[in-house]
Each structure stands twice: as structure tokens, then as C-alpha cells.
Scaffold this active site. Structure first.
Site, PDB file in Angstrom:
ATOM      1  N   GLY A 137      29.845  39.115  41.961  1.00  0.00           N
ATOM      2  CA  GLY A 137      29.257  38.085  41.096  1.00  0.00           C
ATOM      3  C   GLY A 137      27.750  38.098  41.096  1.00  0.00           C
ATOM      4  N   ALA A 172      31.380  31.612  44.473  1.00  0.00           N
ATOM      5  CA  ALA A 172      32.514  30.754  44.106  1.00  0.00           C
ATOM      6  C   ALA A 172      32.213  30.135  42.748  1.00  0.00           C
ATOM      7  CB  ALA A 172      32.723  29.665  45.147  1.00  0.00           C
ATOM      8  N   GLU A 190      39.091  39.833  46.555  1.00  0.00           N
ATOM      9  CA  GLU A 190      38.226  38.890  47.280  1.00  0.00           C
ATOM     10  C   GLU A 190      39.022  38.140  48.349  1.00  0.00           C
ATOM     11  OE1 GLU A 190      34.877  37.956  43.847  1.00  0.00           O
ATOM     12  OE2 GLU A 190      36.660  36.723  43.903  1.00  0.00           O
TER      13      GLU A 190
END
Ligand code: 5RP
Length: 230
Positions: A30, A87, A107
């Protein structure tokens, strides 16, 4: 750089401080953990940091290699010391929704292999109640419509609110070759039960709820850094 990007950078770089010489480290996926990966690459080059890493996605594998980080097979390391990952939402119990980038299965596998999970986030990710962010569920392509029907039955969510994820007008395909269904729940009252109910379905590989896994959140907000631990 936008102020949100600055917050991601602050959290990402700070989390790299938890990584010490000789550690076995899981690298998340991310736009926030990207800064952790860049910082680890810098420390390897400039400070001779020696670590063994496992990526949680093909995108992270590529970014890590570009930054001179040595990667290993998960199975060759006999567990990991820690994983650092982003997250999409977290609540006061440090229960997470993950999978906005579609990497939730790898993950979770890597988080479960790690002694500690450190989450990096900007303050938009902190919520009172999980579920505003659509919950990603990785499903087998073969039976995705039947799996969607079953998810609708067990959650009470109409099928119209269970959306197959697309990318560039095609189905989004995960690194594992599966589809993602995004569940527009709005609120999740019992994350543990929902995770267990979803994961009982044969067509479901896993969902993006991470219950009792994260230990620390490195949270960057406009008033600075906050370290939240359970
Ligand atoms: C990918 C993820 C990411 O960690 C999550 O989507 C957060 O990403 P970002 O830091 O870009 O907001 O779960 O599957």
C-alpha cells in the site's frame, strides 16, 4: 506532497525504527507502508542494515527489489519477527479492515507468521466502528456468483451491495488468481463472528477482517505521531 501524503510518510518512516539488525520482516502493501520500504532500503544502503524480508504482494516484491531489499521465501525463514503493513480501517481494539489493495490473503498469512504486527496509518483510518470501508473478500472465480448469494444469505446484505471489484473495466484479479467481492456493510457489529462466518464458505479464501492480530498502530495526524498499542 499533499498533507495526507505527508502523514503517510511520517507514519511509514517512523515504523521502520522498529526494525533492527538481523530481523526477519514482513513487508506490507500500500501507499503508507511504501514509505517504510523506502526507508528500509535507505538504511540497508547507508547504514548496512541486515534484514531478511518477505513481501505481501507482487507490487511490494517489485518495490523492494527496486530498493535493494533482499527477499526470501516465507517458508525458508521459520517465522518472522514482525510485519509492518497498512490498513483501511482500525478500531479501538486494533481490529482491522484490510485489502483495499487486494493483497489481504498474503497479508494475513504473513501477519500470522509474525510475532508482531505494526500498522502504519494516517488518522483517516481510525474509526469508532468498522464497516464504512467496503469489506474485501477474496473468492474463487469458479463459483463467485454462488458465493455472493451465500454471503448475502449469511450477512443479510442484498447482492446489489456485494460488488465484484473491477479494474480498468475488467475484473480485478488478485496475486492468487481470484476475484474480490467488496461488501458494503456500513457497520460491522461483531467482526470475529463475521470473519468466522465468511471463512466457513468453501468459495471464500479469506476476508479482510484482521481480529486479534495487530499489536501496534503508528498513527500520523495533524498533531503529530501517536503510538497505539493493545
Ligand atoms: C492492501 C492493504 C493496504 O494495506 C490497505 O489498503 C492500506 O493501504 P494504504 O496505505 O494505501 O491506504 O490492505 O491490500
Amino acid at each position: 506532497m499533499s498533507s495526507k501524503e505527508e502523514l503517510k510518510k511520517t507514519a511509514g518512516i517512523h515504523a521502520a525504527k522498529y526494525v533492527k539488525n538481523g530481523m526477519k520482516v514482513g513487508l506490507g502493501t500500500g501507499s503508507t507502508v511504501k514509505y517504510t520500504i523506502l526507508e528500509l532500503g535507505r538504511r540497508i544502503k547507508e547504514e548496512n542494515l541486515e534484514i531478511m524480508c518477505v513481501p505481501t504482494s507482487i507490487a511490494t516484491e517489485k518495490l523492494s527489489i527496486e530498493n535493494g531489499i533482499q527477499l526470501h521465501e516465507l517458508s525458508s525463514l521459520n517465522g518472522l519477527d514482525l510485519v509492518i503493513d497498512g490498513a483501511d480501517e482500525f478500531d479501538k481494539d486494533l481490529t482491522l479492515i484490510k485489502g483495499g489493495g487486494g493483497a489481504l490473503v498474503r497479508e494475513k498469512i504473513i501477519a500470522q507468521a509474525s510475532k508482531q504486527m505494526i500498522v502504519v496509518a494516517d488518522d483517516s483510518k481510525k474509526v469508532e466502528s468498522l464497516g464504512r470501508f467496503p469489506l474485501p473478500v477474496e473468492v474463487i472465480q469458479f463459483s463467485w456468483k454462488e458465493t455472493r448469494r451465500q454471503i448475502s444469505q449469511i450477512t443479510g446484505l442484498p447482492e446489489s451491495k456485494i460488488e465484484k471489484r473491477n479494474q480498468n473495466n475488467n475484473s480485478f484479479i488478485t496475486d492468487n488468481g481470484n476475484f474480490i467481492l467488496d461488501l458494503h456493510l456500513e457497520t460491522i457489529e461483531n467482526p470475529q463472528k463475521l470473519e468466522s462466518d465468511l471463512n466457513k464458505l468453501a468459495g471464500v479464501l479469506d476476508c479482510g477482517l484482521f481480529c486479534n492480530i495487530a499489536n501496534i498502530v503508528v498513527l500520523a495526524g495533524k498533531n503529530g505521531l501517536e503510538i497505539i498499542s493493545n
